[in-house]
Design an enzyme around this catalytic site. Structure first.
Site, PDB file in Angstrom:
ATOM      1  N   HIS A 109     -21.505  34.962 151.798  1.00 56.31           N
ATOM      2  CA  HIS A 109     -21.919  33.941 150.832  1.00 56.31           C
ATOM      3  C   HIS A 109     -20.902  32.811 150.741  1.00 56.31           C
ATOM      4  O   HIS A 109     -20.898  32.044 149.782  1.00 56.31           O
ATOM      5  CB  HIS A 109     -22.086  34.562 149.444  1.00 56.31           C
ATOM      6  CG  HIS A 109     -22.999  35.727 149.394  1.00 56.31           C
ATOM      7  ND1 HIS A 109     -24.312  35.643 149.793  1.00 56.31           N
ATOM      8  CD2 HIS A 109     -22.806  37.024 149.010  1.00 56.31           C
ATOM      9  CE1 HIS A 109     -24.888  36.836 149.648  1.00 56.31           C
ATOM     10  NE2 HIS A 109     -23.995  37.690 149.182  1.00 56.31           N
ATOM     11  N   HIS A 168     -29.609  37.736 149.706  1.00 54.27           N
ATOM     12  CA  HIS A 168     -29.478  38.696 150.800  1.00 54.27           C
ATOM     13  C   HIS A 168     -30.782  38.781 151.565  1.00 54.27           C
ATOM     14  O   HIS A 168     -31.037  39.750 152.284  1.00 54.27           O
ATOM     15  CB  HIS A 168     -29.132  40.080 150.262  1.00 54.27           C
ATOM     16  CG  HIS A 168     -28.010  40.061 149.284  1.00 54.27           C
ATOM     17  ND1 HIS A 168     -28.224  40.027 147.934  1.00 54.27           N
ATOM     18  CD2 HIS A 168     -26.678  40.016 149.474  1.00 54.27           C
ATOM     19  CE1 HIS A 168     -27.050  39.985 147.319  1.00 54.27           C
ATOM     20  NE2 HIS A 168     -26.099  39.971 148.227  1.00 54.27           N
TER      21      HIS A 168
END
Lengths: 332, 332
Positions: B56, B218
């Site tokens: 991320h 995700h």
């Protein structure tokens, strides 16, 4: 082609509209497609104008602001802006101390900036151009006679911008700019192609098991295609030609810049930086400053480039000087 | 799968090695996979610890530094760090004023941070957790009971970090953090999937003519799949559920954050920001601050998310306060 756009013909003007909304500290001339510093022209300061095809963001519009560019002209994607735009930008940032044109070495950009400089001179604005040609990959290319201008352009805009901010004369700012171009070298690679919105098709085909070493920022062919390789081998394929082209040992160290082409995540760019740093250490090249991230991109192309710049006391100081732009900011 | 990596099992540790090399102002504990502020622990200051799965970036390691986090724990890609890591980070940043845990609402992260807080308490460190759950897309999800924590986490780390930097007590810093979570909402979308290096296959399949609205960071399923649509319709599909969930009119304006998922170029993100700004204007929502760029990403996923945060005088001031991290920097 899936992209976050509306009509492909409106991509650049709509992106500029978004920039204007997001950055009230800038002044965006939407009809002319020029991003100005909000306070341009700054009286007595040398003005810095750059520009080029869109699709390389944050370069150039994202580098407008105190300590960097005074204006940036946006062309269509991967297409040079026109001389009239460059003229309007040049006149618009002239605070009486003249204007530096920062031009990447692509045939269209060079020709159009030359024409704009002549037109500006006719209006009484002194212009000095500096052309970047730091890409060691190929001598001539699809859109270029001589080497292409790539990553060094970002560093040059910062360093010459800081020199101008100090109140130096046009000749002195141009000297800094030329020195940066002369002592910086780059090489890039691609894992994937990119798709120009108006074309709707990938610029080139790259099989799933191959990568392009020495690619240009418009997807121009590089040196060679090789089978997909581990990052440490890719790093060698980029750094070795750079070190072979210019001696980066000695001096006050280098600025090591690992740039993302647009579609490669930061996780991989940092991993690549680690590989580049290892090679430099083994080669006796000392890193004094670094920059990691997508700064001169090719739309959503996956890949990266490496730029090394020899630093000296003065360039170090200019690098650390405050800068306030959407794409590069510190100290203010 | 083509990526700039070596062995997939080494991705996180090699990326951290690169971060350590690129950012000498940070201290990276490579065995524990923790990024620390170089001067941690800061005596008398509340410490801020966050962390989560890697992939991320720049969140969270790129948000470590003065004015933001004191430490960030990196898990494997899309996998929570372990309690021992979180404990080491917590103890390592405790300057005697206690530690705030900033936890995105995913089952593994919440559980592991809870365990770490208990272990830290046993070592005499006071810990207060705050859990972000700003994603309006879905109530429960693949890895979450309740709403997922997404874009607000970035803003919270900045705002609570500024509050801690001012020398406020743990309870006061936690109050700011909770207020940010309560008054912020997000929604994301994907044009493409991403590929976790160790999996080697895309996380999900998305046909060339479809997009996923409400996707998680995700690649968790969102609300629905729809045919690929123009940016202005995509912007409506993201902003309307946010405005339906919380009233953003009135107040001192909002912070409007258009985030890139990793593979979408800045050109498109600015274009999206223009669309979001238009909708907000029509809806009577005043934008006081903005942020555009890839800050909480999902590897190379193409797509974006929108986050709105209600601002007040205090949050405005905390947002504008100096921050110095690799991913977010101004004023210093």
């Amino acid at each position: 082609m899936k992209k976050l756009i509306n009509d492909p013909v409106d991509v650049v003007s709509e992106a500029l509209r978004g920039m204007a909304a997001a950055h009230p500290e800038l002044r965006v001339d939407l009809p002319e497609r020029i991003v100005f510093r909000g306070d341009a022209p700054v009286r007595g300061k040398v003005g810095l104008v750059s520009g080029g095809g869109s699709g390389h963001e944050p370069m150039h519009g994202g580098f407008v602001g105190p300590g960097m560019l005074d204006a940036a002209c946006a062309g269509e994607v991967f297409t040079s802006p026109v001389p009239d735009q460059m003229l309007a930008a040049t006149v618009g940032v002239d605070g009486g101390a003249g204007v530096l044109h920062i031009v990447k070495n692509y045939t269209g950009d060079v020709m159009n900036f030359e024409m704009a400089a002549e037109l500006a001179a006719a209006e009484g604005v002194e212009v000095v151009p500096v052309v970047t040609n730091d890409d060691v990959a190929v001598q001539d290319s699809l859109y270029t006679a001589g080497r292409r201008g790539v990553g060094v352009t970002v560093l040059l805009e910062k360093l010459a911008g800081a020199a101008a901010e100090e109140g130096r004369h046009l000749a002195a700012v141009a000297e800094v700019a030329r020195r940066v171009n002369e002592t910086g070298r780059s090489m890039g690679m691609a894992l994937t192609s990119c798709t120009v919105p108006s074309a709707g098709q990938p610029t080139f085909d790259l099989p799933e098991d191959e990568i392009e070493i020495g690619v240009g920022i418009h997807g121009e062919p590089g040196r060679r295609r090789v089978p997909a390789a581990p990052a440490r081998e890719v790093a060698e394929m980029l750094v070795e030609p750079i070190l072979a082209d210019l001696d980066f040992t000695g001096s006050d160290g280098v600025l090591a810049f690992v740039n993302g082409m647009g579609g490669t995540p930061l996780l991989e760019l940092y991993l690549m930086y680690g590989e580049v740093a290892s090679i430099l250490e083994k080669s006796g090249v000392r890193v004094a400053r670094s920059l990691v991230g997508p700064y001169i991109t090719s739309l959503e192309m996956a890949g990266c480039s490496v730029t090394l710049l020899r630093l000296d006391d003065e360039l170090l100081r200019l690098w650390d000087a405050p800068v306030r732009t959407p794409g590069l900011r510190w100290g203010v």
